[in-house]
Write an enzyme that holds these catalytic residues in place. Structure first.
Site, mmCIF file in Angstrom:
data_model
loop_
_atom_site.group_PDB
_atom_site.id
_atom_site.type_symbol
_atom_site.label_atom_id
_atom_site.label_comp_id
_atom_site.label_asym_id
_atom_site.label_seq_id
_atom_site.Cartn_x
_atom_site.Cartn_y
_atom_site.Cartn_z
ATOM 1 N N TYR A 1 49.268 52.908 48.101
ATOM 2 C CA TYR A 1 47.871 53.225 48.436
ATOM 3 C C TYR A 1 47.550 54.719 48.381
ATOM 4 O O TYR A 1 46.451 55.096 47.954
ATOM 5 C CB TYR A 1 47.487 52.599 49.788
ATOM 6 C CG TYR A 1 47.116 51.125 49.635
ATOM 7 C CD1 TYR A 1 45.790 50.727 49.513
ATOM 8 C CD2 TYR A 1 48.109 50.150 49.568
ATOM 9 C CE1 TYR A 1 45.460 49.399 49.342
ATOM 10 C CE2 TYR A 1 47.785 48.814 49.392
ATOM 11 C CZ TYR A 1 46.460 48.447 49.281
ATOM 12 O OH TYR A 1 46.127 47.116 49.086
ATOM 13 N N GLU B 1 47.983 41.990 53.355
ATOM 14 C CA GLU B 1 49.056 41.783 52.377
ATOM 15 C C GLU B 1 50.405 41.619 53.084
ATOM 16 O O GLU B 1 51.205 40.754 52.708
ATOM 17 C CB GLU B 1 49.048 42.943 51.356
ATOM 18 C CG GLU B 1 47.825 42.811 50.432
ATOM 19 C CD GLU B 1 47.362 44.097 49.738
ATOM 20 O OE1 GLU B 1 48.147 45.058 49.660
ATOM 21 O OE2 GLU B 1 46.203 44.123 49.277
HETATM 22 C C1 HEM Z 1 41.672 50.445 48.947
HETATM 23 C C2 HEM Z 1 42.373 50.385 47.817
HETATM 24 C C3 HEM Z 1 42.223 49.307 46.778
HETATM 25 C C4 HEM Z 1 41.134 48.541 46.471
HETATM 26 C C5 HEM Z 1 39.760 48.558 47.104
HETATM 27 C C6 HEM Z 1 41.522 47.672 45.373
HETATM 28 C C7 HEM Z 1 40.665 46.749 44.797
HETATM 29 C C8 HEM Z 1 41.042 45.866 43.798
HETATM 30 C C9 HEM Z 1 40.182 44.868 43.212
HETATM 31 C C10 HEM Z 1 38.738 44.607 43.585
HETATM 32 C C11 HEM Z 1 40.908 44.195 42.300
HETATM 33 C C12 HEM Z 1 40.426 43.042 41.407
HETATM 34 C C13 HEM Z 1 40.635 41.733 42.106
HETATM 35 C C14 HEM Z 1 40.123 40.604 41.235
HETATM 36 O O1 HEM Z 1 38.926 40.349 41.255
HETATM 37 O O2 HEM Z 1 40.935 40.006 40.550
HETATM 38 C C15 HEM Z 1 42.230 44.768 42.287
HETATM 39 C C16 HEM Z 1 43.244 44.362 41.448
HETATM 40 C C17 HEM Z 1 44.403 45.091 41.280
HETATM 41 N N1 HEM Z 1 44.850 46.114 42.063
HETATM 42 FE FE1 HEM Z 1 43.878 46.964 43.598
HETATM 43 N N2 HEM Z 1 42.821 47.912 45.046
HETATM 44 C C18 HEM Z 1 43.288 48.904 45.866
HETATM 45 C C19 HEM Z 1 44.568 49.427 45.885
HETATM 46 C C20 HEM Z 1 45.526 49.142 44.939
HETATM 47 C C21 HEM Z 1 46.832 49.759 44.888
HETATM 48 C C22 HEM Z 1 47.374 50.781 45.877
HETATM 49 C C23 HEM Z 1 47.475 49.247 43.789
HETATM 50 C C24 HEM Z 1 48.851 49.583 43.280
HETATM 51 C C25 HEM Z 1 49.075 50.708 42.624
HETATM 52 C C26 HEM Z 1 46.571 48.302 43.174
HETATM 53 C C27 HEM Z 1 46.853 47.554 42.056
HETATM 54 C C28 HEM Z 1 46.036 46.551 41.562
HETATM 55 C C29 HEM Z 1 46.374 45.778 40.394
HETATM 56 C C30 HEM Z 1 47.621 45.956 39.512
HETATM 57 C C31 HEM Z 1 45.349 44.856 40.221
HETATM 58 C C32 HEM Z 1 45.222 43.802 39.120
HETATM 59 C C33 HEM Z 1 44.649 44.509 37.941
HETATM 60 C C34 HEM Z 1 44.550 43.621 36.765
HETATM 61 O O3 HEM Z 1 45.340 42.703 36.657
HETATM 62 O O4 HEM Z 1 43.667 43.892 35.930
HETATM 63 N N3 HEM Z 1 45.408 48.256 43.899
HETATM 64 N N4 HEM Z 1 42.294 45.775 43.213
#
Ligand code: HEM
Ligand SMILES: Cc1cc2nc3c(=O)[nH]c(=O)nc-3n(C[C@H](O)[C@H](O)[C@H](O)COP(=O)(O)OP(=O)(O)OC[C@H]3O[C@@H](n4cnc5c(N)ncnc54)[C@H](O)[C@@H]3O)c2cc1C
Length: 394
Positions: A105, A148
């Site tokens: 994060y 999580e």
């Molecule tokens: C407050 C912080 C964060 C928010 C608000 C956030 C928000 C989101 C959202 C909205 C999605 C798309 C969910 C969906 O509709 O499928 C997502 C997917 C994802 N997030 Fe986060 N995220 C955060 C932090 C992180 C962190 C720290 C990581 C790791 C480095 C991460 C890695 C990912 C990955 C790999 C995906 C899937 C992307 C894909 O397959 O295209 N996220 N996140």
């Protein structure tokens, strides 16, 4: 779905966030493009091995993350608005399915805030503005981190330790071109109908890409079965990388990296159930039907499916068999090339039904609108989207 209490913003921070939300909203696409450019510049391994590079190429994922933070901030400054529990739950399940952990994060934070300053300018992002948005980020991040951790713990794994190398026990090529794979040897006890796994493959250029696939067998059965529809090239859109790699390369006896199942669709029954899907969006519905047949066969079930053609309709035979085996189930199918698009006006829906909806974003949005206009409360409509959710600000 988990209901989460969110910490409130201090009044001074809330005022600043309220005042700057329109500015952030107006520049959200630029901020997130800059954020990903920076983050992947500093951490190229994240794009190669964790993020979906197909989504990145299309910009869909960029919008999803940005929109989710803006939606969350909107709720923080106006707690009268509906709580974004559904949004948080979806993100948390997606993150756990990818093995995201708390340690990552700060990386997102650092690059996101550098992007906000780069786009809006240091004269706009004063120390007070940065501090207020920092609070928004960390309230959301801490909420997600806690959820999580809870999901990892409920699944019986340590944080982020979701991948298992499993043997492919069966491969069936469906007449629609969809490939059904069963992997065996998983050490987790159960899954819930409608859940999905992430599958990790190493592509010819060495990148490790992850994709999600919904489970289509009954919970409690030996092994996990999922169905992969190869994505064909279409105009400017190249053929799907992982789905085609799986079709071309995976055989019985191979080892495949598959995660513990996650996903938050509620278990169907005993209330009447309506399952509405398009194309490969049929997979969670097959999982639901398998569950209903095994556990709650007397449930009233109405299945509605839309596809381009009968020939491309994935798992068509199994869908028919399941509906025939359930004493109170009906099936209606629309094929674009013969009977036209699915039209809910032609269908009588039970007043107290729980509706499950899955397909491409356009289909899900259109059907949701039709359901709303029919007076079905949003709380009784459960959606699964196979692409990143880009309608969070709706
Ligand atoms: C407050 C912080 C964060 C928010 C608000 C956030 C928000 C989101 C959202 C909205 C999605 C798309 C969910 C969906 O509709 O499928 C997502 C997917 C994802 N997030 Fe986060 N995220 C955060 C932090 C992180 C962190 C720290 C990581 C790791 C480095 C991460 C890695 C990912 C990955 C790999 C995906 C899937 C992307 C894909 O397959 O295209 N996220 N996140
Ligand atoms: C919860 C969930 C459950 C799912 N369940 C299933 C399931 O049961 N069965 C199933 O088959 N799928 C399912 N999916 C979808 C699956 O995860 C993959 O998205 C799908 O297999 C496509 O992956 P891919 O690597 O083949 O395509 P990708 O290579 O990721 O491409 C995806 C799209 O992006 C386009 N694209 C890629 N690069 C570019 C570019 N440079 N310019 C323009 N366009 C580009 C491609 O043309 C394609 O249309 C699910 C997804 C989710 C989130």
């Amino acid at each position: 779905m988990t209901v989460i209490d969110t910490v409130e913003l201090e009044p001074a921070h809330a005022e600043i966030v309220k005042a700057t939300l329109p500015l952030v909203g107006a520049h959200i696409d630029e901020i997130t493009a800059e954020f990903y450019r920076r983050m992947f510049g500093n951490h190229p391994e994240l794009l190669r091995n964790l993020f979906n590079r197909g989504n990145q190429a299309q910009g869909a994922q960029q919008r999803a993350l940005a929109a989710s933070i803006a939606t969350f901030a909107t709720h923080l400054v106006d707690p009268e608005l509906p709580h974004p529990a559904q949004l948080l739950s979806r993100i948390a399940h997606k993150h756990t399915s990818l093995g995201v952990t708390a340690e990552q994060y700060p990386i997102v934070h650092e690059n996101l805030f550098a992007a906000i300053v780069a786009v809006l300018g240091a004269e706009t992002v004063t120390a007070e503005v940065a501090e207020a948005w920092d609070r928004v980020y960390w309230i959301m991040a801490d909420t997600l981190i806690n959820m999580e951790r809870g999901l990892y713990s409920a699944a019986g794994v340590s944080d982020g330790d979701v991948f298992r190398r499993l043997r492919v026990a069966d491969r069936v090529d469906d007449p629609s071109g969809t490939v059904l794979l069963t992997v065996a040897g998983a050490d987790w006890p159960h899954f819930v109908a409608g859940q999905y796994v992430s599958v990790g493959v190493t592509l010819p250029d060495g990148a490790r890409q992850l994709r999600q696939y919904s489970l289509v067998n009954a919970p409690g059965a030996d092994g996990l079965t999922f169905a992969v529809k190869p994505v064909d090239a279409d105009g400017d859109h190249p053929a799907g990388e992982v789905s085609n790699w799986i079709r071309a390369n995976v055989a019985v006896g191979d080892l495949l990296d598959v995660t513990v199942p996650f996903g938050d669709l509620p278990t169907p029954g005993p209330a009447p159930v309506v399952l509405i899907s398009a194309g490969i969006g049929i997979t969670p519905m097959i999982g639901m039907l398998e569950y209903l047949l095994a556990q709650a066969p007397d449930t009233d079930v109405q299945v509605l499916h839309a596809d381009r053609s009968a020939a491309g309709h994935p798992l068509r035979e199994r869908q028919r068999e399941l509906v025939d085996a359930l004493p109170s189930a009906t099936l209606d199918v629309w094929y674009e090339d013969t009977t036209g698009l699915l039209n809910l006006d032609e269908v009588t829906l039970p007043a107290d039904a729980e509706v499950y909806l899955c397909g491409g974003n356009g289909f899900v949005q259109a059907v949701r609108r039709q359901l709303t206009s029919r007076g079905i409360p949003a709380a009784r409509v459960h959606c699964e989207l196979f692409g990143p959710n880009d309608w969070l600000l709706d």
